[in-house]
Design an enzyme around this catalytic site. Structure first.
Site, PDB file in Angstrom:
ATOM      1  N   ASN A 215       1.156  -1.605   0.315  1.00 58.15           N
ATOM      2  CA  ASN A 215      -0.006   0.049   0.266  1.00 58.15           C
ATOM      3  C   ASN A 215       1.050   1.371   0.049  1.00 58.15           C
ATOM      4  O   ASN A 215       2.027   0.869  -0.281  1.00 58.15           O
ATOM      5  CB  ASN A 215      -1.312   0.320   1.441  1.00 58.15           C
ATOM      6  CG  ASN A 215      -0.078  -0.365   2.463  1.00 58.15           C
ATOM      7  OD1 ASN A 215       0.594   1.019   3.162  1.00 58.15           O
ATOM      8  ND2 ASN A 215      -0.749  -1.079   3.392  1.00 58.15           N
ATOM      9  N   ASP A 284      -3.715  -6.762   4.558  1.00 60.32           N
ATOM     10  CA  ASP A 284      -5.530  -7.471   4.713  1.00 60.32           C
ATOM     11  C   ASP A 284      -5.219  -8.686   4.164  1.00 60.32           C
ATOM     12  O   ASP A 284      -5.985  -9.776   4.807  1.00 60.32           O
ATOM     13  CB  ASP A 284      -6.466  -6.567   5.018  1.00 60.32           C
ATOM     14  CG  ASP A 284      -6.653  -5.038   5.283  1.00 60.32           C
ATOM     15  OD1 ASP A 284      -6.041  -5.501   7.280  1.00 60.32           O
ATOM     16  OD2 ASP A 284      -7.870  -4.390   4.683  1.00 60.32           O
ATOM     17  N   LYS A 294      10.027 -16.027 -11.068  1.00 60.27           N
ATOM     18  CA  LYS A 294       9.163 -14.614 -11.482  1.00 60.27           C
ATOM     19  C   LYS A 294       8.359 -15.011 -12.615  1.00 60.27           C
ATOM     20  O   LYS A 294       8.669 -16.540 -13.157  1.00 60.27           O
ATOM     21  CB  LYS A 294      10.219 -14.078 -12.238  1.00 60.27           C
ATOM     22  CG  LYS A 294       9.307 -13.070 -12.711  1.00 60.27           C
ATOM     23  CD  LYS A 294      10.267 -12.573 -13.669  1.00 60.27           C
ATOM     24  CE  LYS A 294       9.724 -11.049 -14.344  1.00 60.27           C
ATOM     25  NZ  LYS A 294      10.548 -10.354 -15.234  1.00 60.27           N
ATOM     26  N   PHE A 328      -4.485   3.209  14.594  1.00 56.03           N
ATOM     27  CA  PHE A 328      -5.251   3.856  13.718  1.00 56.03           C
ATOM     28  C   PHE A 328      -6.050   3.911  12.935  1.00 56.03           C
ATOM     29  O   PHE A 328      -6.079   2.378  12.781  1.00 56.03           O
ATOM     30  CB  PHE A 328      -3.571   3.976  12.924  1.00 56.03           C
ATOM     31  CG  PHE A 328      -3.358   5.474  13.414  1.00 56.03           C
ATOM     32  CD1 PHE A 328      -2.584   7.003  12.893  1.00 56.03           C
ATOM     33  CD2 PHE A 328      -2.108   4.808  14.591  1.00 56.03           C
ATOM     34  CE1 PHE A 328      -1.704   7.788  13.783  1.00 56.03           C
ATOM     35  CE2 PHE A 328      -0.922   6.262  15.535  1.00 56.03           C
ATOM     36  CZ  PHE A 328      -1.240   7.185  14.745  1.00 56.03           C
ATOM     37  N   LYS A 342     -14.507   0.068  15.019  1.00 58.65           N
ATOM     38  CA  LYS A 342     -12.711  -1.451  15.572  1.00 58.65           C
ATOM     39  C   LYS A 342     -12.522  -1.312  16.351  1.00 58.65           C
ATOM     40  O   LYS A 342     -12.083  -1.501  17.421  1.00 58.65           O
ATOM     41  CB  LYS A 342     -11.276  -0.657  14.161  1.00 58.65           C
ATOM     42  CG  LYS A 342     -10.168  -0.706  14.162  1.00 58.65           C
ATOM     43  CD  LYS A 342      -9.346  -0.571  12.804  1.00 58.65           C
ATOM     44  CE  LYS A 342      -7.965  -1.194  13.405  1.00 58.65           C
ATOM     45  NZ  LYS A 342      -7.484  -0.519  11.714  1.00 58.65           N
ATOM     46  N   LYS A 346     -12.223  -5.197  18.608  1.00 63.88           N
ATOM     47  CA  LYS A 346     -10.752  -4.638  18.748  1.00 63.88           C
ATOM     48  C   LYS A 346      -9.825  -4.896  19.832  1.00 63.88           C
ATOM     49  O   LYS A 346      -9.234  -4.945  20.602  1.00 63.88           O
ATOM     50  CB  LYS A 346      -9.321  -4.623  17.769  1.00 63.88           C
ATOM     51  CG  LYS A 346      -9.903  -4.786  16.086  1.00 63.88           C
ATOM     52  CD  LYS A 346      -9.285  -4.542  15.066  1.00 63.88           C
ATOM     53  CE  LYS A 346      -9.246  -4.715  13.769  1.00 63.88           C
ATOM     54  NZ  LYS A 346      -8.595  -4.560  12.758  1.00 63.88           N
TER      55      LYS A 346
END
Length: 406
Positions: A215, A284, A294, A328, A342, A346
């Site tokens: 990301n 995730d 490859k 976060f 969240k 959690k």
């Protein structure tokens, strides 16, 4: 860190003068007010105009050239500086300074300086190793001068060895660390005796030896949180994914790649931790199959089957006993709804949420805009500000009970 700091750069005559131009530029870019004195021999290598352009200040060359008749220039400069850096420092100027000789603008100013003086030598490897130079350096050490050791490498004279002026980027890092330490002396040590784990950056989930899923996280917010925790007195462990950032001073870094690596690294430190700040943007999903070689391009489309990675926050939420757990939430819509969900799912104590579509708070930006949500139902918004300043305010709010947050 260097904003409005007054730094005097004394430049003496060696081929490394060109690096002093870069040093002047980088100090100015970092916010410092930079003034430059050049010895006559230094002007043989670089025109003073280069330093004038980079510093946006007059360049001083001659003790008897008084630019302002209301002051004595070399005394005024010596009193003005928060820090003096001699770069490059030749064997000649080191010898003069060690023996109290003041016969030009550089040396008269150095003898009058009351602030710290840092000396960055640059010379031939055999000159640097000469007993006379060693004695002079030793005497200056005893007198309280600080030396920036030269690095090893190819020298202008053709030799390979110790004597190269340290790179400007590294000198700036050392200057920033010096002023950071000075600034931290006044900070309340609210985390003294505590151990804080901070996760930062992205994770990479391999597809094959040359491709991965990841990301856009830069790691800047996590690194800022780690720096702030260390500044507030904590033993700080930074579990970091692959990013191009310098580890903050006083922080121990554990480098990882995948989500599983990060989970294992955090768990290894978790039982002895007092708090975990999970600022990392963990992938995730990961490829269900990782190819040993490859993957070759084929005609038509290709599908990569993904599977869930370990949920680090959820795992920690189940295992925690005394730890304060802070997460976060980087969202693109319904920020409060998703953040509070969240927080509950959690078993977090706090969650710091931001809208990554906001130009002032997205991935890679120098600033952030967040809201701190607590288990007690509180919600404290913080406006756009530098990530380092924001990190400090968040930790003071969470651990110090500060109320003047904004």
């Amino acid at each position: 860190m260097l904003k409005n700091k007054k730094i005097l750069v004394c430049v003496t005559g060696g081929i490394a003068v060109y690096k002093a131009v870069a040093l002047t530029s980088k100090l100015a870019q970092a916010g410092a007010d930079v003034k430059v004195i050049m010895s006559e021999s230094a002007t043989r290598f670089v025109n003073p105009l280069s330093f004038q352009v980079m510093s946006r200040n007059d360049v001083y060359l001659d003790t008897f050239d008084e630019k302002d008749p209301s002051v004595v220039a070399h005394i005024d400069l010596a009193d003005w500086a928060d820090l003096v850096i001699v770069a490059p420092a030749t064997a000649n100027v080191i010898g003069k300074l060690a023996n109290g000789i003041a016969d030009d603008m550089v040396t008269t100013t150095l003898l009058a300086a009351t602030s710290e003086v840092w000396i960055a030598p640059a010379m031939n490897v055999h000159m640097y190793g000469h007993p006379a130079v060693g004695r002079n350096i030793g005497r200056l050490h005893e007198d309280g001068f600080r030396f920036i050791e030269p690095s090893e490498g190819f020298l202008a004279c053709g030799y390979v060895g110790k004597g190269r002026l340290e790179e400007p980027e590294r000198i700036v890092e050392l200057v920033e660390a010096r002023f950071r330490e000075e600034g931290q002396q006044d900070l309340p040590q609210i985390l003294e005796g505590k151990k804080v784990i901070v996760t930062a950056g992205p994770t990479r989930e391999r597809i094959d030896p040359v491709r991965y899923v990841s990301n856009f996280s830069s790691g800047k917010m996590g690194y800022a949180m780690a720096e702030a925790a260390a500044a507030l007195g904590a033993e700080t462990v930074l579990v970091t994914g692959p990013v191009e950032l310098e580890v903050p001073v006083g922080v121990r870094a554990v480098r990882v790649e995948s989500a599983q690596d990060m989970l294992e690294a955090v768990l290894a430190e978790f039982d002895s931790a007092d708090a975990v700040i999970k600022a990392a943007a963990v992938a995730d999903y990961r490829p269900k199959t990782v190819h040993a070689g490859k993957m070759k391009k084929q005609e038509g489309d290709s599908l990569i089957e993904l599977e869930r990675t370990a949920d680090i926050l959820k795992t920690l939420g189940r295992r925690k006993n005394h730890q304060c757990l802070i997460g976060f939430a980087a969202e693109t819509d319904r920020v409060e709804e998703y953040a509070r969900g969240k927080l509950e799912r959690k078993n977090l104590d706090y969650i710091i949420a931001n809208d990554v579509t906001d130009p002032a708070g997205g991935f890679g930006s120098e600033t952030n805009v967040v809201t701190l949500f607590g288990r007690d139902g509180t919600a404290v918004p913080f406006p756009a500000m530098d990530k380092k300043a924001l990190a400090m305010k968040l930790l003071e709010r969470i651990f110090g009970g500060a109320r003047d947050d904004r």
